[in-house]
Design a protein around this motif. Structure first.
Motif, PDB file in Angstrom:
ATOM      1  N   UNK A 230       0.634  -1.080  -0.238  1.00 45.90           N
ATOM      2  CA  UNK A 230       0.340  -0.014   0.040  1.00 45.90           C
ATOM      3  C   UNK A 230       0.864   1.037   0.211  1.00 45.90           C
ATOM      4  N   UNK A 231       1.908   1.417   0.931  1.00 45.70           N
ATOM      5  CA  UNK A 231       2.504   2.398   0.833  1.00 45.70           C
ATOM      6  C   UNK A 231       3.220   2.794  -0.507  1.00 45.70           C
ATOM      7  N   UNK A 232       3.767   2.078  -1.049  1.00 41.42           N
ATOM      8  CA  UNK A 232       4.088   1.974  -2.590  1.00 41.42           C
ATOM      9  C   UNK A 232       3.547   2.880  -3.037  1.00 41.42           C
ATOM     10  N   UNK A 233       1.819   1.849  -3.523  1.00 43.03           N
ATOM     11  CA  UNK A 233       1.013   2.175  -4.590  1.00 43.03           C
ATOM     12  C   UNK A 233       0.689   3.668  -3.810  1.00 43.03           C
ATOM     13  N   UNK A 234       1.159   4.065  -2.949  1.00 41.40           N
ATOM     14  CA  UNK A 234      -0.043   5.716  -2.502  1.00 41.40           C
ATOM     15  C   UNK A 234       1.397   6.114  -2.429  1.00 41.40           C
ATOM     16  N   UNK A 235       2.483   6.168  -2.757  1.00 38.39           N
ATOM     17  CA  UNK A 235       3.386   7.372  -3.236  1.00 38.39           C
ATOM     18  C   UNK A 235       3.568   7.480  -5.138  1.00 38.39           C
ATOM     19  N   UNK A 236       3.292   6.765  -5.905  1.00 44.39           N
ATOM     20  CA  UNK A 236       2.816   6.720  -7.205  1.00 44.39           C
ATOM     21  C   UNK A 236       1.933   7.036  -7.188  1.00 44.39           C
TER      22      UNK A 236
END
Lengths: 252, 277
Positions: free
Chosen positions: B48-54
């Motif tokens: 989720x954290x990576x998805x949020x960043x992008x």
């Protein structure tokens, strides 16, 4: 092009040196504003009377001295160990530590310390700062000492051992003395890097371990203060001398 | 022989493993966790954290701005650094002195050098005082706390990283090639473009990567010279670890930053085989 090049170079040198020169000149200004009102040591007096600043200076000196001593010994040993045969994982790790953005090194160390503290009764303080400083300055020591090792003749050690010296004896009495100037230069650079670090230090410092860069940063955030000019001038002069000596040693 | 080498390497192995690789592994693990109720890290494991960043436009804006500022700084460093390196390479006996003059401010405190620009650029700073005195402007100009100030600070901070690699390739350049070019009728400008620049390419690429990497991960410069509006990736990481207290997200940003640095280095490594260590 004959004339353009020196002109561009002169302007670039002015760009590199003028800001620090101006800062140093204005640290002797009587006025608190950027109008020259005469020479004065007023801000230096104020600086030395500032207890917080003095305590932070001692912290910084203590941290830098301890971290430098440890990093120099470990880094020199490491460079020697990598001399005749490589160690790809260790070299890769050291290289990685050189290119990792400071903020990432800082937060990862913070996360690591907090993780350990769940299982240990310890806190952030001078010791966590010193350990962090050793870790990020080792790679610099290794680079400088390794460069020096390239000029050392490996067959001298073999000759010493043929004449009956132990491997340790050959290192201690033949190779190490030849590395002297390189080690001294590495130590000076490590000290400079440690003394100046703000980003990593501010993340892993505790309440009792405020360093000089942390105080300067806090004061700079609140606006320009002539005492900061004074301490900056002293830092630039002090580290400048260190760097000049280090460069001399590396050429020797 | 082997025993001594083992003990020479052991302290560094222990320290770099314990205080560099282990911390990196911890944030790598955190980056796949979720922020707990009180700011800690908790399961479930998630990307989720990576998805949020992008996906979140707020963060893509910060990523884009970081690339823009780092790219601009690199370009200006090249524009200033190449002529300077060329000048030093042609300066004969005083080469060493000129190189020292580039390195000297570089090694003195980064924090102090950044503060020097605050001192020069603020509303009542020297630049504004001089401009008002000369009658160029009545009101002080807003020179500090914007993107231009950040770019200026980064150029000032990392120019030596551009000059050194370019200088070292130019210094090894075969002078005969330039004479040959001029014998064949090339003007100094043509031979600069057709001979010097192509031969200096490894140094130019090296310098650009060496400047771009620290600029992309910059923290102190945008923080002090940029004010609140010029946040870069480094500031976002710091923010997540301090005030926002979202360590998993901060860890994910850190790893993304590391990946970008690695990609930049990889381009460099493909072009030149020289090892730093």
């Amino acid at each position: 092009m004959r004339r353009a090049l020196p002109a561009i170079a002169a302007l670039t040198y002015a760009f590199l040196h003028l800001p620090l020169a101006v800062l140093m000149v204005f640290s002797f200004n009587e006025s608190r504003f950027t109008v020259w009102e005469g020479f004065s040591l007023h801000w230096y007096r104020e600086l030395f009377a500032d207890a917080r600043m003095m305590e932070a200076t001692w912290n910084s000196l203590f941290i830098a001295a301890t971290a430098t001593a440890a990093a120099t010994v470990m880094g020199t040993a490491c460079a020697y160990g990598l001399w005749k045969r490589g160690a790809p994982i260790l070299s890769g790790t050291l290289y990685l530590s050189l290119v990792t953005p400071e903020i990432v090194t800082g937060v990862s160390m913070l996360a690591f310390y907090q993780f350990l503290f769940r299982y240990m009764d310890l806190r952030l303080g001078l010791h966590t700062v010193i350990l962090a400083h050793i870790a990020f300055s080792i790679a610099f020591v290794v680079v400088v000492v390794k460069a020096r090792l390239k000029t050392v003749d490996a067959s001298l050690e073999e000759a010493a051992m043929d004449l009956g010296a132990t491997h340790w004896g050959a290192f201690w009495r033949v190779t190490l003395p030849a590395l002297g100037p390189g080690i001294a230069a590495a130590a000076l650079l490590a000290f400079t890097i440690s003394f100046d670090d703000y980003v990593i230090t501010s993340l892993v410092a505790g309440v009792d371990s405020e360093t000089l860069p942390m105080v300067i940063y806090a004061m700079a955030r609140r606006g320009v203060n002539p005492t900061v000019n004074a301490i900056s001038a002293l830092i630039v002069a002090g580290l400048g001398v260190f760097i000049l000596i280090a460069e001399r040693l590396q050429e020797a | 022989m082997k025993a001594l080498r083992f003990w020479m390497l052991a302290p560094s192995r222990a320290l770099m493993g314990g205080l560099f690789l282990a911390p990196l592994s911890i944030i790598a693990a955190y980056s796949f966790l979720t922020r707990g109720t009180y700011g800690g890290q908790s399961t479930p494991w998630t990307a989720e954290n990576y998805v949020r960043l992008l996906a979140d436009p707020l963060y893509t804006l910060i990523l884009a701005r970081s690339f823009w500022i780092a790219g601009l700084s690199t370009m200006f460093c090249l524009l200033l650094g190449f002529p300077l390196a060329l000048f030093i390479a042609q300066s004969g006996r005083r080469k060493n002195l000129f190189i020292h003059l580039v390195m000297l401010p570089f090694w003195t405190s980064f924090l102090v050098r950044t503060y020097a620009w605050m001192f020069l650029l603020r509303d009542t700073g020297l630049v504004n005082t001089l401009l008002q005195w000369a009658g160029v402007t009545g009101e002080p100009l807003p020179l500090l706390y914007n993107e231009a100030a950040v770019v200026l600070g980064l150029i000032y901070g990392y120019l030596p990283f551009m000059v050194l690699p370019i200088f070292s390739t130019l210094d090894r350049l075969d002078k005969g090639l330039l004479e040959a070019a001029s014998d064949l009728g090339a003007t100094p400008w043509t031979s600069l473009w057709l001979v010097t620049v192509p031969l200096a390419m490894p140094g130019i690429v090296g310098g650009c990567v060496l400047v771009f990497i620290p600029c992309l991960g910059a923290y102190l410069t945008p923080d002090l010279l940029g004010g609140g509006k010029s946040m870069m990736i480094g500031n976002l990481v710091q923010n997540q670890f301090t005030s926002a207290r979202d360590w998993p997200f901060g860890s994910a940003i850190s790893l993304a930053l590391m990946a970008l640095v690695m990609m930049a280095l990889w381009t460099l490594q493909r072009r030149q085989k020289e090892d730093l260590l």
